[in-house]
Design an enzyme around this catalytic site. Structure first.
Site, PDB file in Angstrom:
ATOM      1  N   ASP A 333       0.782  -1.171  -0.110  1.00  0.00           N
ATOM      2  CA  ASP A 333       0.063   0.041   0.210  1.00  0.00           C
ATOM      3  C   ASP A 333       0.629   1.127   0.111  1.00  0.00           C
ATOM      4  OD1 ASP A 333      -2.202   1.517   0.413  1.00  0.00           O
ATOM      5  OD2 ASP A 333      -1.672   1.962   2.361  1.00  0.00           O
ATOM      6  N   ASP A 531      -1.394  -0.590   6.565  1.00  0.00           N
ATOM      7  CA  ASP A 531      -1.350   0.101   7.831  1.00  0.00           C
ATOM      8  C   ASP A 531      -2.921   0.637   8.164  1.00  0.00           C
ATOM      9  OD1 ASP A 531      -1.421   2.227   6.296  1.00  0.00           O
ATOM     10  OD2 ASP A 531      -0.644   3.510   7.810  1.00  0.00           O
ATOM     11  N   ASP A 535      -6.822  -1.247   4.172  1.00  0.00           N
ATOM     12  CA  ASP A 535      -6.009  -2.219   3.994  1.00  0.00           C
ATOM     13  C   ASP A 535      -6.519  -3.775   4.462  1.00  0.00           C
ATOM     14  OD1 ASP A 535      -4.467  -0.607   2.515  1.00  0.00           O
ATOM     15  OD2 ASP A 535      -3.232   0.137   4.459  1.00  0.00           O
TER      16      ASP A 535
END
Length: 635
Positions: A333, A531, A535
């Site tokens: 990400d 995080d 996600d």
């Protein structure tokens, strides 16, 4: 099923004072009685010799016999401890007192050595428990009251004096200091903290006295989560361990049946004496027991988990250590992983009749309840400018898109361009947005439902180590990709900065999950690094979910399989390499254990080359060796 009591999981993290030192004392006394019995033998004190051997049997074998009988009746399992004691008694019954006594001694010594090696494995993990503060100074009605740390509640204010360990997760409300937080984040240098900064339980206050408002109860603190994760990891068995245990159940039945046959058949088939037959059967019981095979896996797994925890990488179980070894692709990400996750407001551009301060106040008031890092940065920017936020109503969140809320009777939308719906930007606005995006900035659009009233540009600095980590993963022949909900231009800018060519932008959480599934089908095992709340679905869908522990959200940490406590993505290649090394050592151990067992069985029945003490040394020696081999992973 044959099991070995030495390998049964210990409760908690301590092998125990008696288990470690008491076992050594028992083994020493067993050896002493054997030596005295030998001296009695060479001086022809036969009666004294037998009495001393009996003492050796009782001292060295009593605990094992009790455990074996308990396992037999309570768990309906045949414990290898009981088999060893039976083999020793069988040897004594046919006159091999010394051989039986040496069997008992070496078996006891093996258990002692295993205990010490397992204690070494547990030492690093157990030290985490010592970080948990027991007491706290609670400020109540202007007075200082000492209470147990576990009694603290959200909203309590505690006083932390210089040099003390912080008793709870919280926010500093008064004072400033340098906090030693290596226990949580791995940072070796103290971090300066002041009012409104977050502190963690188990970290150490430096030079200044501070007051902290408790934000999490004892069981919710970051330290408690670490302890829970380690306990979870220590007790969870990986697939290869479960396979060995299933195989062991079948193997055990074969060993027992074969031993019974070997006690009866040889005198009638190959004309052995009954004494020789029973003796060889006793050796078979010893050398065929699967102790080394059972010990091939868990000590190695625990050592690797201990090694990783020292480097602030927490595996939730041995299965994840095994899975990460086979990872063929790592998906990142953007925000909070490849970037620092601390986006900063760069530009505030207002349109219509709004001033910059009015736009900032409106945007921050709408974003005030959002947990997204970008929303928090906008709110913090407004607070830094002493802007008093207003209370918005009818707040509605659009996953991966933005938020909508009502302020003073007007419905505002704040988020990506898609939140604008049918609002058309002027050429001047388009050119401005394009220019900012080309600079790698994220654009937040603000509308009142009819017109675009402003844009807020956000910049999140790329981690300095990101490019180095990506290169290292590529050198390991691992594919790397970037998934982000951000726009294409910003994503491309991040890709160029980090060296990632495979970039997918404008993705919603469900799009990330679909992409993970496609990558898994194409390459095999895939790791996802993230995080945030958005996600979590992708972390769950990946073969291995890796979450940022310090900056990560609770749901991301709960969902992930591996936690980077220091938010240090440089540990990802280390974690993959550790998984590969663990698998390699486990395979070596299994091959060695099976090889030694087959060799000893062959030497026992072809020419009767080995005696009982030699069989015991070979069997128990191989068990200790595979444990020591696993302990290499502590380095």
């Amino acid at each position: 099923m044959i099991t070995k009591s030495n390998h049964k999981p210990n409760k908690g993290f301590s092998f125990g004072l008696w288990e470690s030192h008491g076992a050594a004392i028992v083994t020493s006394f067993c050896l002493l009685f054997i030596v005295l019995a030998y001296l009695a033998r060479i001086n022809d004190y036969t009666f004294v010799e037998i009495i001393l051997f009996l003492f050796a049997y009782i001292v060295g074998g009593y605990q094992k016999a009790v455990e074996g009988i308990s396992t037999l009746f309570k768990e309906k399992d045949l414990d290898v401890d009981l088999l060893m004691v039976i083999a020793a008694i069988g040897a004594a019954a046919i006159g091999y007192w010394m051989d039986g006594a040496i069997l008992i001694f070496i078996f006891s010594l093996s258990g002692t050595l295993e205990g010490y090696t397992m204690e070494r494995t547990n030492k690093d993990i157990r030290s985490i428990l010592d970080l948990r503060p027991e007491k706290a100074v609670l400020l109540r009605n202007g007075k200082q009251v000492e209470v147990k740390a576990e009694e603290l509640k959200k909203g309590d204010t505690i006083l932390i004096k210089p040099g003390e360990r912080i008793a709870a997760d919280g926010i500093i409300t008064q004072g400033y200091s340098a906090i030693y937080q290596a226990t949580i984040t791995g940072e070796s240098v103290p971090v300066d903290k002041t009012v409104n900064d977050e502190v963690f339980s188990g970290t150490v206050n430096g030079y200044g006295g501070i007051e902290v408002k408790v934000t999490k109860q004892a069981e919710e603190t970051m330290l408690s989560k670490i302890i829970h994760l380690v306990q979870e990891a220590k007790n969870e068995k990986p697939p290869n361990q479960l396979f060995v245990e299933k195989f062991e159940s079948i193997y055990a039945k074969i060993v027992v049946i074969t031993a019974i046959i070997l006690m009866i058949a040889p005198p009638f088939i190959i004309h052995w004496s009954w004494k020789e037959t029973i003796y060889r059967a006793m050796i078979f019981l010893v050398v065929a027991s699967p102790c080394a095979l059972v010990s091939s896996i868990m000590p190695a797994i625990l050592s690797a988990i201990s090694n990783a925890s020292r480097k602030r990488v927490l595996f939730k179980g041995g299965a994840h250590l095994e899975n990460i070894a086979g990872v063929k692709a790592v998906i990142f990400d953007k925000t909070g992983t490849l970037t620092y996750g601390e986006p900063v407001v760069q530009d505030i551009i207002s349109f219509e009749n709004y001033s910059e301060m009015e736009l900032l106040k409106t945007t921050a008031s709408i974003e005030a309840l959002s947990e997204h890092p970008i929303a928090k940065s906008i709110v913090q920017h407004a607070l830094n400018k002493n802007i008093e936020l207003e209370h918005s109503i009818n707040l509605r969140s659009f996953k991966g898109m933005g938020v909508q809320g009502t302020l003073n009777g007007i419905s505002y939308k704040v988020g990506k361009r898609d939140m604008l719906n049918n609002i058309v930007l002027t050429k001047e606005q388009e050119d401005l947005a394009l220019k900012l995006e080309q600079q790698g900035r994220t654009i937040i659009f603000v509308s009142n439902g009819h017109n675009l009233i402003g844009m807020v540009s956000i910049f999140d600095q790329v981690r300095l180590e990101a490019r180095r980590v990506i290169e290292e993963l590529k050198n390991m022949n691992i594919r790397v990709a970037l998934l982000t909900g951000d726009n294409e231009r910003t994503a491309k800018n991040i890709g160029e900065s980090t060296g990632i060519e495979e970039i997918y932008s404008g993705l919603l959480p469900e799009d990330k999950v679909d992409f993970i599934k496609k990558m898994t089908a194409k390459y095999g095992k895939v790791a996802m690094v993230g995080d945030g709340v958005n996600d979590a679905p992708a972390l769950a869908a990946a073969s291995v979910g890796i979450a940022m522990g310090a900056a990560g959200t609770d749901i991301a940490i709960e969902t992930a399989d591996v936690i980077l406590m220091a938010d240090d993505i440089e540990r990802i290649p280390f974690a993959i390499s550790l998984g590969k090394r663990t698998n390699r050592i486990i395979k070596q151990n299994v091959i060695f254990a099976i090889g030694v067992a087959l060799t000893l069985i062959t030497l026992n029945f072809i020419g009767g080359i080995i005696n009982l003490p030699e069989g015991v040394i070979g069997h128990e020696g191989s068990t200790v060796l595979v444990i020591l081999s696993g302990l290499r992973l502590l380095r």
